[in-house]
Design a protein around this motif. Structure first.
Motif, PDB file in Angstrom:
ATOM      1  N   GLN C 126       0.896  -1.172  -0.031  1.00  0.00           N
ATOM      2  CA  GLN C 126       0.043   0.102   0.062  1.00  0.00           C
ATOM      3  C   GLN C 126       0.885   1.208  -0.118  1.00  0.00           C
ATOM      4  O   GLN C 126       0.362   2.083  -0.438  1.00  0.00           O
ATOM      5  CB  GLN C 126      -1.146   0.117   1.187  1.00  0.00           C
ATOM      6  N   ASP C 150      -3.316  -6.978  -5.475  1.00  0.00           N
ATOM      7  CA  ASP C 150      -4.555  -6.759  -6.017  1.00  0.00           C
ATOM      8  C   ASP C 150      -4.747  -6.309  -7.303  1.00  0.00           C
ATOM      9  O   ASP C 150      -3.400  -6.087  -8.048  1.00  0.00           O
ATOM     10  CB  ASP C 150      -5.243  -5.841  -4.640  1.00  0.00           C
ATOM     11  N   ARG C 152      -4.741  -3.615  -8.468  1.00  0.00           N
ATOM     12  CA  ARG C 152      -4.081  -2.288  -8.643  1.00  0.00           C
ATOM     13  C   ARG C 152      -2.447  -2.376  -9.343  1.00  0.00           C
ATOM     14  O   ARG C 152      -2.047  -1.594  -9.995  1.00  0.00           O
ATOM     15  CB  ARG C 152      -3.775  -1.353  -7.442  1.00  0.00           C
TER      16      ARG C 152
ATOM     17  N   ALA D  12     -12.356  -0.444  -2.317  1.00  0.00           N
ATOM     18  CA  ALA D  12     -12.518   1.006  -2.404  1.00  0.00           C
ATOM     19  C   ALA D  12     -12.778   1.139  -3.839  1.00  0.00           C
ATOM     20  O   ALA D  12     -12.389   0.256  -4.866  1.00  0.00           O
ATOM     21  CB  ALA D  12     -11.234   1.726  -2.174  1.00  0.00           C
ATOM     22  N   ASP D  14     -11.715   3.025  -6.263  1.00  0.00           N
ATOM     23  CA  ASP D  14     -10.841   3.234  -7.410  1.00  0.00           C
ATOM     24  C   ASP D  14     -10.579   1.908  -8.281  1.00  0.00           C
ATOM     25  O   ASP D  14     -10.253   1.915  -9.264  1.00  0.00           O
ATOM     26  CB  ASP D  14      -9.430   3.607  -6.815  1.00  0.00           C
ATOM     27  N   LEU D  15     -10.994   0.802  -7.344  1.00  0.00           N
ATOM     28  CA  LEU D  15     -11.037  -0.436  -8.073  1.00  0.00           C
ATOM     29  C   LEU D  15     -12.477  -0.677  -8.532  1.00  0.00           C
ATOM     30  O   LEU D  15     -13.295  -0.675  -7.276  1.00  0.00           O
ATOM     31  CB  LEU D  15     -10.575  -1.528  -7.378  1.00  0.00           C
ATOM     32  N   TYR D  47     -12.646   8.695  -2.290  1.00  0.00           N
ATOM     33  CA  TYR D  47     -13.798   8.226  -3.087  1.00  0.00           C
ATOM     34  C   TYR D  47     -14.498   7.139  -2.189  1.00  0.00           C
ATOM     35  O   TYR D  47     -14.130   7.027  -0.995  1.00  0.00           O
ATOM     36  CB  TYR D  47     -12.924   7.154  -4.118  1.00  0.00           C
ATOM     37  N   ALA D 114      -9.525  -5.776  -1.650  1.00  0.00           N
ATOM     38  CA  ALA D 114      -8.118  -5.717  -1.994  1.00  0.00           C
ATOM     39  C   ALA D 114      -6.879  -5.635  -0.849  1.00  0.00           C
ATOM     40  O   ALA D 114      -7.506  -6.292   0.001  1.00  0.00           O
ATOM     41  CB  ALA D 114      -7.954  -4.530  -3.075  1.00  0.00           C
ATOM     42  N   GLY D 116      -6.099  -3.455   1.128  1.00  0.00           N
ATOM     43  CA  GLY D 116      -6.425  -2.669   2.349  1.00  0.00           C
ATOM     44  C   GLY D 116      -7.416  -3.513   3.355  1.00  0.00           C
ATOM     45  O   GLY D 116      -7.141  -4.008   4.611  1.00  0.00           O
TER      46      GLY D 116
END
Lengths: 176, 176, 176, 176
Positions: C126, C150, C152, D12, D14-15, D47, D114, D116
């Motif tokens: 992260q 993930d 991202r 979140a 953003d995904l 977000y 994800a 987090g």
């Protein structure tokens, strides 16, 4: 020899102070280094401070220096590279970073000092760590010299008359 | 109506204080609750405090209460169940828990207060949050009434003459 | 030369592991030290760990070592005095201490690893820091080798075939 | 009745995720609220998230909601005002804020998720708190369903087939 982790706390440079105060802070770091101990300081990202000056002095004398900073990055106000270890602790400035910093110190020496230094003194007191404060440089250090922070009478903030004496006094306390 | 998160800070019961001080702290909480706002306090695990008394007062008046404590568990000194939300923040007492507590408050009211309360005042000042301190109950609140904590002159610790006035003053500041 | 702060993370000794795993962890620390960099590790108070073993290896090779621990004291599981700097960060173990530790590292190398190491990997990911994981030693390191944590797709946990290679790979990433 | 503090964690925005996932997350919050318990979530500043969606659902059903956020301010992504209490904990996102959040929960329910969410699961596991994960929504929740996070075999991440079942299962665990 047991190496102590000694924090040097003091006013930040957004509040002005004379150059001789900076020299005094450097002298504290120098004396810590000469005694073979480690200097901890609060590394800022936006300006110099008496705390940072102590790291400069410590490094000039060949000592080990550790800066504890806020946020996520190691970018600190240290152009000359005086910091051996930088701890970006992930806590915000204004109490969080200061808590991690003082928790990491065996004892602290304070010079002058505004609200940030006062915060650090309250943490050291609550964690029952030796505190030495310089007299003659104003700030919270001057105001609190030779007093207890509250009626628990845990440890006095011991007043020192010079940078040299401040390091002697803190080592006395630590070696008790 | 916007609900403010107002912290009430004050001496812990390992330092003795008269019952009338406890009543005054309860009154502060009561007034916060009557105004429709939320009372935050520092929840201890080993003893009562003026901060805890404020939560008692808030709950008697039907207000919402949040206790921020140290360590990993929700076991706090609150026999009567006056706390709606307990935040065991995972930071140690003596500066860490206090930082999370004050960070979570929109403003703080202090009554009496030893080193822990002084720590909380320094955090509020550094985070630029309104601070009201009770006069007439001693401690750091009394000492700092109507002064700035340092030469940055950010916000005065506003002196209040009574619990009722303390809540009026803090709401004035918050509604500015 | 710029000195990197490289964390070595791995299983704690309440979960058993063969002596050869310990030797491998020591080797990682040794290689970090030989490259002139600083070894960070999670210092426990109750038992040994592969992370602690890395500090042992680093110290044998004359490197600088920093242990980040929980709680208020510097008492850590380090009988031989392999730790130059101890940071008792004032946050609890189980996510808090680990966050301060990883925040302080430029990159991390992981060997084996249970839930604590997995936590540290998620923090490094992260914070977008390079992660190298040893293959052949099991644990979360093995499971996550050469995968993204993930969608991202920030950085892969890069698989390494040996302690020596893990340090080479992490330095490659840091010097990019 | 004892009110539990139940965290809902998840991906979140953003995904990307389908609207039905958002509805499922809202349903979890709704069920927590209907059961009389308190919904904790990770409040973002930039977000939306499935965690935030749970707070929306809880508030629609008249429940109490607490958002734990990073940084120094209460500005969070919550346009409709679904959050009763906001805790800006003063720790950075990416492990610090998450640690304070999970420390404050009696148990957590996870949906999708994800890096987090994986971080939060590792904290809950290490603090020995019940974990329920939704099946059928992908992410780390799906991957970890009905498994232990490590060989300590503390508690399984219990798989649930629906939002309704996830709340039933978590209450079962809490009432054991």
């Amino acid at each position: 020899m047991k190496k102590y982790q000694i924090g040097v706390m003091g006013s930040a440079a957004d509040l002005e102070y004379p150059e001789e105060f900076e020299k005094a802070a450097e002298k504290i770091g120098e004396e810590i280094a000469k005694s073979g101990h480690i200097t901890f300081y609060g590394a800022e990202k936006d300006y110099d401070s008496l705390s940072t000056a102590a790291a400069r002095g410590a490094k000039k004398a060949g000592g080990l220096t550790v800066g504890v900073t806020y946020g996520k990055t190691k970018d600190v106000w240290d152009k000359e590279g005086n910091t051996d270890i930088i701890i970006p602790c992930g806590l915000e400035r204004g109490g969080g970073r200061e808590f991690v910093l003082v928790s990491s110190c065996d004892a602290i020496i304070c010079i002058r000092g505004a609200s940030g230094t006062l915060n650090e003194i309250t943490v050291a007191y609550q964690l029952d760590k030796p505190i030495v404060v310089l007299k003659g440089f104003g700030g919270w250090s001057e105001k609190l010299a030779d007093t207890y922070l509250d009626d628990r009478n845990r440890r006095k903030a011991i007043g020192a008359n010079s940078p040299e004496e401040s390091v002697k006094l803190i080592l006395n306390e630590l070696n008790k």
